[in-house]
Design an enzyme around this catalytic site. Sequence first.
Site, PDB file in Angstrom:
ATOM      1  CG  HIS A  63     -21.596  58.415  31.054  1.00  0.00           C
ATOM      2  ND1 HIS A  63     -20.442  57.996  30.215  1.00  0.00           N
ATOM      3  CD2 HIS A  63     -22.196  57.261  31.298  1.00  0.00           C
ATOM      4  CE1 HIS A  63     -20.147  56.574  30.360  1.00  0.00           C
ATOM      5  NE2 HIS A  63     -21.291  56.092  30.944  1.00  0.00           N
ATOM      6  NE  ARG A  65     -23.628  61.443  27.505  1.00  0.00           N
ATOM      7  CZ  ARG A  65     -23.394  60.057  27.106  1.00  0.00           C
ATOM      8  NH1 ARG A  65     -22.167  59.644  27.214  1.00  0.00           N
ATOM      9  NH2 ARG A  65     -24.251  59.281  27.182  1.00  0.00           N
ATOM     10  CG  ASN A  95     -17.396  57.674  27.778  1.00  0.00           C
ATOM     11  OD1 ASN A  95     -17.874  58.194  28.836  1.00  0.00           O
ATOM     12  ND2 ASN A  95     -18.447  56.731  27.397  1.00  0.00           N
ATOM     13  CG  ASP A 153     -18.204  53.112  31.373  1.00  0.00           C
ATOM     14  OD1 ASP A 153     -18.686  51.924  31.327  1.00  0.00           O
ATOM     15  OD2 ASP A 153     -18.985  54.007  31.351  1.00  0.00           O
ATOM     16  CG  HIS A 233     -22.544  49.038  33.474  1.00  0.00           C
ATOM     17  ND1 HIS A 233     -21.632  48.061  32.744  1.00  0.00           N
ATOM     18  CD2 HIS A 233     -22.179  50.314  33.000  1.00  0.00           C
ATOM     19  CE1 HIS A 233     -20.834  48.677  31.897  1.00  0.00           C
ATOM     20  NE2 HIS A 233     -21.056  49.936  32.069  1.00  0.00           N
ATOM     21  CG  ASP A 306     -24.448  53.467  32.865  1.00  0.00           C
ATOM     22  OD1 ASP A 306     -23.535  54.501  32.432  1.00  0.00           O
ATOM     23  OD2 ASP A 306     -24.512  52.720  32.024  1.00  0.00           O
ATOM     24  CG  PHE A 324     -25.847  51.189  23.590  1.00  0.00           C
ATOM     25  CD1 PHE A 324     -26.866  50.225  23.632  1.00  0.00           C
ATOM     26  CD2 PHE A 324     -24.865  51.307  22.344  1.00  0.00           C
ATOM     27  CE1 PHE A 324     -26.761  49.108  22.979  1.00  0.00           C
ATOM     28  CE2 PHE A 324     -24.970  50.056  21.571  1.00  0.00           C
ATOM     29  CZ  PHE A 324     -25.780  48.970  21.842  1.00  0.00           C
TER      30      PHE A 324
HETATM   31 ZN   LIG Z   1     -20.134  51.164  30.728  1.00  0.00          ZN
END
Ligand SMILES: [Zn+2]
Length: 425
Positions: A63, A65, A95, A153, A233, A306, A324
């Site tokens: 990620h 961001r 995401n 995701d 994951h 991840d 998370f």
């Molecule tokens: Zn995920």
Amino acid sequence: MGIWILNAAVVTADNTQTTKHILVEGGIIEKIAEGAAPDTAGHTAIDAQGKLLTPGLIDMHVHLREPGFEHKETIATGTRSAARGGFTTIACMPNTRPVIDTVETVKYVLDKAETEGIVRVLPYGCITKNELGRELTDFDALKAAGVIGYTDDGVGVQSAQMMKDAMAKAASIGMPIIAHCEDNTLVEGAAVSEGEFARKNGLKGIPNESEAIHVGRDILLAEATGVHYHVCHVSTEQSVRLIRHAKQFGIKVTAEVCPHHLILSDEDIPGMDANWKMNPPLRTPRDVQACIEGLLDGTIDIVVTDHAPHSEEEKARGMALAPFGIVGFETAFPLLYTKFVATGQWTLQFLVDKMTKLPAEVFGLPWGKLEVGAAADLTLIDLETEKAVDPAEFASKGRNTPFTGWKLKGWPALTIMEGKVVWSE
Ligand SMILES: [Zn+2]
């Protein structure tokens, strides 16, 4: 002018180490020599004596961001964090805000990666618009814009029909579906796994079935549609069992696991510290063991981080309210090396393959190879020096790791992407 990397230890298919000299020129590996050090006149020479040389590490689940959450990470800082962790190719999740569900956003990410990034960034596109699970994105247009697969995701695709439609479409254009497996009706409001920690602290737990139900459903849909289905994951014993079974039936399923799910269980969580909060959560020791066995027998194909940076302020909201995710780039290789290779449980070759050659094979990418003519994506790793994890040193904006203070070996020392040194410790 090229770069000679001299006296590097290279691990070969039978796990023996040999000393090699490698000439990098024009972005590719030009020459691999053995024996006496070659004449380096006209080139830069890097003495890699005592260090391991691997293909640049590949991370298929990260990620970055950006756009939208630049206070957590940017493509500039995220790719520096990746390079510091030895990674030269990373695949970023959609995401963001806006999510990567349009050609414009794909282009934005690719442009930023080109101008501000220092390692190769491969974007995923969303399965559904806004990751809301209601309407498929334009798979053809996203593919043409450069995405390497489709995923929502961060959330699971709740509707089986929606997932089946997505798989049928992806299969028809030769693209994979990458699934975050989570049934929302089973996780409502939970922050940690159902288990010891949740019981002791009176918290609602996330049950293993919330993940495995989607894995099982999607395997059947993958069989029906013929798509390449990749499970994100993996964290539960049940998921490992279902994937193992599917592979025995020749269903085109692949899977990934994160270092933290191979090393930590919910019994290790020291208290209400959100640096131990990620999704999927830390499960039971039995699940950890199943993930390790799954990786060893090939049920789980690859390791991913991840990498999920958050600000300190966000993580300070406590176990129940904090978002998370934990950062992963800068500790992944040292953690797995120290825990599994230095202790003699895995061969060095096994670990290196799971982070280079195999991710490239699973996703049909041309990288992850140490051979003449291949892209000069290379990582030098110091296997000897022991050092404690210090989040203050991270190149990532994120400091959210449960591994602070862990004494590890196997630290990346130099990272080269397409023949250019992009990180040197
Ligand atoms: Zn995920």
